[in-house]
Design an enzyme around this catalytic site. Sequence first.
Site, mmCIF file in Angstrom:
data_model
loop_
_atom_site.group_PDB
_atom_site.id
_atom_site.type_symbol
_atom_site.label_atom_id
_atom_site.label_comp_id
_atom_site.label_asym_id
_atom_site.label_seq_id
_atom_site.Cartn_x
_atom_site.Cartn_y
_atom_site.Cartn_z
ATOM 1 C CD GLN A 1 0.756 -8.729 -2.766
ATOM 2 O OE1 GLN A 1 1.608 -9.284 -3.442
ATOM 3 N NE2 GLN A 1 -0.485 -8.643 -3.150
ATOM 4 C CE LYS B 1 3.300 -2.234 -4.614
ATOM 5 N NZ LYS B 1 2.923 -1.916 -3.216
ATOM 6 N N GLY C 1 -4.014 -3.942 -4.711
ATOM 7 C CA GLY C 1 -4.839 -2.894 -5.276
ATOM 8 C C GLY C 1 -3.986 -1.675 -5.548
ATOM 9 C CG HIS C 2 -0.861 -1.575 -7.845
ATOM 10 N ND1 HIS C 2 0.109 -2.068 -8.682
ATOM 11 C CD2 HIS C 2 -0.610 -2.124 -6.637
ATOM 12 C CE1 HIS C 2 0.903 -2.885 -7.997
ATOM 13 N NE2 HIS C 2 0.476 -2.933 -6.769
ATOM 14 C CG ASP D 1 -1.755 -1.245 1.353
ATOM 15 O OD1 ASP D 1 -2.387 -1.636 0.357
ATOM 16 O OD2 ASP D 1 -1.755 -1.862 2.442
#
Length: 426
Positions: free
Chosen positions: A222, A16, A40-41, A13
């Site tokens: 991650q 990225k 989740g980007h 988180d």
Amino acid sequence: MAVDVLLGLQWGDEGKGKIVDVLAPRYQVVARFQGGPNAGHTLEFDGFKHVLHQIPSGIFRQEVQNIIGNGVVLDPIIFKKEIEGLAHFNLDLKKNLEISKKASIILPTHRLLDAAYELAKGKEKIGSTLKGIGPTYTDKISRQGLRVGDMISPNFPEKYKALVDRHKAILDVYKYEYDLTEAEAAFFEAVEFMKQFALVDSEYSVNNAINLGKTILAEGAQGSLLDVDFGSYPFVTSSNTISAGACTGLGVAPKNIGEVFGIFKAYATRVGSGPFPTELEDEVGESMRQEGREFGSTTGRPRRCGWIDLPALKYAMMINGVTQLIMMKADVLNIFEEILVCTAYEMPDGTVTDHIPFEITDIKVKPIYASLPGWHCSLEGMRDFNELPAELTNYIAFLEKYLNLPINFISTGPDREACVLRGSLA
């Protein structure tokens, strides 16, 4: 041309997605090398927020070739939803998106197994996203999983049934109740949907791009402290999140790795269980959470928040061979008069160390802090390093001295334009 790697240095988180989106114009290829829909980007531009889970973050740049590598575990149902969610952008995804035939497939029963295992752990649960990641990697390592290339095999239904029958036997042992009817129908519909995309031997795609001198960015999911080997085991993810994972997750020789961009927040967060020495379980931590909108982009869970942990950050830099540092969400600290920085740990026996101990999951270490004054002002509109308040530049200098590497990118807000570039990134 070398493959540059971009990855997180904390527990994920870190932001990225935004950085890949910002850097994407410099690259002709962006490739995801591990993880799955547990990532989740988040990207924000033109006043909108977009969350990608499996698709590389270069997808919004039409000129960029995007590759989902062999190290990824791919959920066809979520993939279909992601593609449908991108429809209004008018992107030619059949042209600029490739999927490795060797990427592992997440079945509906993998998600059921994930839930059954987590429920059985009780208070010792890992904090899984319940997306089926661990069970899918388990099947991959035990050589019984299915891969994207199997979907175009004429005997795919038989292969699917054989694996699902094994999963059902395990679920029966756990006495886990379920109904597969809807999920299975959605799965096979999504499998047919995926077949219209370019399913390729992506290791050839990547290495051909290298030989042609194309610029390539490998995107991790991650964070390094969740690496299955080097993270806070067993409270980790199921893949190698460090730079070496780009080699195995894309088929890239180590000699072809170039820059390693390490991303970290100006503070620290963690989702799920596991050690977090600098965690703030008070009003300061809650203020940080609200200011930073620290809720999981995949699960919506509140993230645990705390001050930056330099021993952990330096450890992550070491195992990744980081060459450039990127600091995210500096603006979240705008509200604080005082900012603390963890520089070492005090062990239960009173000794002090700046190393992460093996037994970090079994003991409680006490963070040793340095105190710095906050800047307590907005960073909105600041695009040049010389515009930043002195307290922030002092904070950056303090971190650089400890980490022995310059910070070349400072994010000052969620939008892709809210950033300050220095050095080779400028």
